[in-house]
Design an enzyme around this catalytic site. Sequence first.
Site, PDB file in Angstrom:
ATOM      1  N   ARG A 176     -17.624 -16.681   2.034  1.00  0.00           N
ATOM      2  CA  ARG A 176     -16.376 -16.312   1.337  1.00  0.00           C
ATOM      3  C   ARG A 176     -15.921 -17.495   0.479  1.00  0.00           C
ATOM      4  NH1 ARG A 176     -17.664 -12.158   3.127  1.00  0.00           N
ATOM      5  NH2 ARG A 176     -16.468 -10.554   4.210  1.00  0.00           N
TER       6      ARG A 176
ATOM      7  N   ARG B 264       3.253 -29.669 -21.611  1.00  0.00           N
ATOM      8  CA  ARG B 264       2.177 -30.363 -22.311  1.00  0.00           C
ATOM      9  C   ARG B 264       2.510 -30.219 -23.794  1.00  0.00           C
ATOM     10  NH1 ARG B 264      -0.994 -29.007 -17.421  1.00  0.00           N
ATOM     11  NH2 ARG B 264      -1.354 -31.085 -16.589  1.00  0.00           N
TER      12      ARG B 264
ATOM     13  N   THR C 266       1.027 -38.104 -10.064  1.00  0.00           N
ATOM     14  CA  THR C 266       0.063 -37.016 -10.298  1.00  0.00           C
ATOM     15  C   THR C 266      -0.628 -36.693  -8.980  1.00  0.00           C
ATOM     16  OG1 THR C 266      -2.104 -36.481 -11.242  1.00  0.00           O
ATOM     17  CG2 THR C 266      -1.565 -38.805 -11.143  1.00  0.00           C
TER      18      THR C 266
ATOM     19  N   ARG D 199     -26.999 -25.903  14.231  1.00  0.00           N
ATOM     20  CA  ARG D 199     -26.369 -26.757  15.250  1.00  0.00           C
ATOM     21  C   ARG D 199     -25.411 -25.966  16.126  1.00  0.00           C
ATOM     22  NH1 ARG D 199     -25.152 -31.750  11.196  1.00  0.00           N
ATOM     23  NH2 ARG D 199     -27.084 -32.896  11.564  1.00  0.00           N
TER      24      ARG D 199
ATOM     25  N   ARG E 175       0.328 -27.488  -5.627  1.00  0.00           N
ATOM     26  CA  ARG E 175       1.345 -28.259  -6.343  1.00  0.00           C
ATOM     27  C   ARG E 175       2.755 -27.997  -5.862  1.00  0.00           C
ATOM     28  NH1 ARG E 175      -0.276 -30.912 -10.698  1.00  0.00           N
ATOM     29  NH2 ARG E 175      -1.988 -30.124 -11.936  1.00  0.00           N
TER      30      ARG E 175
ATOM     31  N   ARG F  74     -18.298 -17.300   9.670  1.00  0.00           N
ATOM     32  CA  ARG F  74     -18.377 -17.330   8.211  1.00  0.00           C
ATOM     33  C   ARG F  74     -18.440 -18.750   7.678  1.00  0.00           C
ATOM     34  NH1 ARG F  74     -14.051 -12.538   7.150  1.00  0.00           N
ATOM     35  NH2 ARG F  74     -15.602 -10.891   7.026  1.00  0.00           N
TER      36      ARG F  74
ATOM     37  N   GLY G 119      -7.667 -31.399  -8.698  1.00  0.00           N
ATOM     38  CA  GLY G 119      -7.955 -32.821  -8.865  1.00  0.00           C
ATOM     39  C   GLY G 119      -8.545 -33.159 -10.216  1.00  0.00           C
TER      40      GLY G 119
ATOM     41  N   ASP H 224      -3.552 -35.727  -8.742  1.00  0.00           N
ATOM     42  CA  ASP H 224      -4.995 -35.996  -8.886  1.00  0.00           C
ATOM     43  C   ASP H 224      -5.413 -37.383  -8.380  1.00  0.00           C
ATOM     44  OD1 ASP H 224      -5.031 -33.524 -10.111  1.00  0.00           O
ATOM     45  OD2 ASP H 224      -4.870 -34.359 -12.129  1.00  0.00           O
TER      46      ASP H 224
ATOM     47  N   VAL I  90      18.318 -42.089 -11.660  1.00  0.00           N
ATOM     48  CA  VAL I  90      19.742 -41.890 -11.980  1.00  0.00           C
ATOM     49  C   VAL I  90      20.618 -42.827 -11.144  1.00  0.00           C
ATOM     50  CG1 VAL I  90      21.655 -40.241 -11.826  1.00  0.00           C
ATOM     51  CG2 VAL I  90      19.433 -39.507 -12.742  1.00  0.00           C
TER      52      VAL I  90
HETATM   53  P1  ADP Z   1      -0.765 -35.728 -16.953  1.00  0.00           P
HETATM   54  O1  ADP Z   1       0.299 -36.705 -17.271  1.00  0.00           O
HETATM   55  O2  ADP Z   1      -0.464 -34.916 -15.732  1.00  0.00           O
HETATM   56  O3  ADP Z   1      -2.145 -36.358 -16.930  1.00  0.00           O
HETATM   57  P2  ADP Z   1      -1.495 -34.420 -19.511  1.00  0.00           P
HETATM   58  O4  ADP Z   1      -2.827 -35.052 -19.565  1.00  0.00           O
HETATM   59  O5  ADP Z   1      -1.415 -32.960 -19.769  1.00  0.00           O
HETATM   60  O6  ADP Z   1      -0.742 -34.636 -18.113  1.00  0.00           O
HETATM   61  O7  ADP Z   1      -0.547 -35.167 -20.563  1.00  0.00           O
HETATM   62  C1  ADP Z   1       0.786 -34.796 -20.713  1.00  0.00           C
HETATM   63  C2  ADP Z   1       1.234 -35.002 -22.127  1.00  0.00           C
HETATM   64  O8  ADP Z   1       1.179 -36.388 -22.471  1.00  0.00           O
HETATM   65  C3  ADP Z   1       0.400 -34.335 -23.198  1.00  0.00           C
HETATM   66  O9  ADP Z   1       0.691 -32.950 -23.358  1.00  0.00           O
HETATM   67  C4  ADP Z   1       0.808 -35.122 -24.436  1.00  0.00           C
HETATM   68  O10 ADP Z   1       2.059 -34.669 -24.923  1.00  0.00           O
HETATM   69  C5  ADP Z   1       0.984 -36.519 -23.882  1.00  0.00           C
HETATM   70  N1  ADP Z   1      -0.210 -37.343 -24.136  1.00  0.00           N
HETATM   71  C6  ADP Z   1      -1.403 -37.296 -23.502  1.00  0.00           C
HETATM   72  N2  ADP Z   1      -2.284 -38.171 -24.037  1.00  0.00           N
HETATM   73  C7  ADP Z   1      -1.646 -38.770 -25.066  1.00  0.00           C
HETATM   74  C8  ADP Z   1      -2.010 -39.783 -26.026  1.00  0.00           C
HETATM   75  N3  ADP Z   1      -3.224 -40.333 -26.023  1.00  0.00           N
HETATM   76  N4  ADP Z   1      -1.076 -40.147 -26.934  1.00  0.00           N
HETATM   77  C9  ADP Z   1       0.149 -39.599 -26.937  1.00  0.00           C
HETATM   78  N5  ADP Z   1       0.554 -38.651 -26.057  1.00  0.00           N
HETATM   79  C10 ADP Z   1      -0.313 -38.244 -25.131  1.00  0.00           C
END
Ligand code: ADP
Length: 323
Positions: A247, A72, A125, A211, A256, A162, A170, A127, A24
Site C-alpha cells: 500500500r 510565493r 522551514t 525475518r 505542515r 502489509r 522535504g 525541510d 512584536v
Molecule cells: P522557502 O522560503 O520555503 O524556501 P520559496 O523557495 O518558495 O520558499 O521562496 C519564497 C519566495 O522567496 C519566492 O516566491 C520568491 O518571492 C522569493 N525568492 C526566492 N528566491 C529568490 C531570489 N533568488 N531572489 C529574490 N527572491 C527570491
Amino acid sequence: MRRIGVLTSGGDAPGMNAAIRAVVRTGLDKGLEVVGVRHGYQGLIDGEFTPLGARDVGGIMQQGGTILGSARCPEFMTEAGRHRALEQLAAHNIGGLVIIGGNGSQSGAHALSQMNFPVVGVASTIDNDLYGSDITIGVDTALNIALEAIDRLKVTASSHQRAFLVEVMGRNCGYLALMAGIAGGAEAVLIPEAPTDPEAVAAEIRTAYERGKAHAIVVVAEGAEYDAEELARYFKAHHQRLGYDLRTTILGHVQRGGAPGAFDRLLASRLAAAAVEQMAAGNTGVLLGQRQGEVRSTPLTEVVAGRKPLDLRLFELARVLAR
Ligand code: ADP
C-alpha cells in the site's frame, strides 16, 4: 530606526506564529513599532501592512501556519519587483525587516540586503535544508506528525501483513524522511542524498518478510530518485516476491498543518527575539539560526552560498536498526 516590519514567506512551518509574536514583543521592549506584512514578498510589493501590538499576537503561539499568511512571489525575483517593495517600505517609514522563512525566502532577504536595506532572517522551514541553522523552525513538529502517521500505519500493516510506502515531505532534502525512518523504525528509507535502486528496496522488503516481520515500512522522501507512486508502479507486477501486500500513503501537506510542539515554540521565540536584538544593534544582513545548541547569526551571503550536508552515518544507522 523607529519602525520595523515582519513577514513570513515560502512554505509555512509550525512555529512561525511564535516567531511573529516574539518579533512584536521584543520590538516593543526595545521601543520599536512593529508592522506585519501580509502574504510574504507579494504583500511587501502591494503594501499590505498592518500595525501589530502586543495584544494582536496573543493566543497565536499554539496555532500552526502563519497569521500573516505566506506566498510565493515570482515578481520579487526581479530587481523591478524589489524596487517596488523598497518604495513601499520607504512610504510606510519602515526602516528594517525581519524575514521568517526557508531557503528561497532567505535568498530574497539577501537580495534586499544587497540593495542596502536592513534585513535579518529567521530560519524557518520544515525541510531543514537551510545553511546556518542545524535545525530550523517547524522541523520537529513536522517530524512528530510523520512519526504519528508511521506508528499508525505500522499497526494496520501488522494486522494484514502489509508493506507500506510512506512518502514524507522535504523537497530535495532527505532529513525529514531519514529521521522519520529511524525514529519510526522503518525497514528501508529512500532519500535523494543516497540514491537507491528499486531492486534493492524490493530485496529489503523481502528480507523483512523472511525475518518474520509482520509488516514492512519504507519511508520515501518526496525528492528521492523514485517517489512513492513510481515505486508502487514498479512493484505492482512483483507483489508476490515482496511477500507482503503493498500500500502507498503520501503524507503531503498534513505534515505542515500541526500545532507547534514545545521545541518549535522555544526555537522560534529565541531566534526571533535575537533577530530583533541584532536589528536594533545594527547587525543586519544576517540569518538567525541555532548551531551547536546556541543562537548564532550567519551572514546571508554565506547562507545563500552554503550547502548543508546530511550526515550519511545516520543512513547507515537506519539500515542497521532495521534488522
Ligand atoms: P522557502 O522560503 O520555503 O524556501 P520559496 O523557495 O518558495 O520558499 O521562496 C519564497 C519566495 O522567496 C519566492 O516566491 C520568491 O518571492 C522569493 N525568492 C526566492 N528566491 C529568490 C531570489 N533568488 N531572489 C529574490 N527572491 C527570491
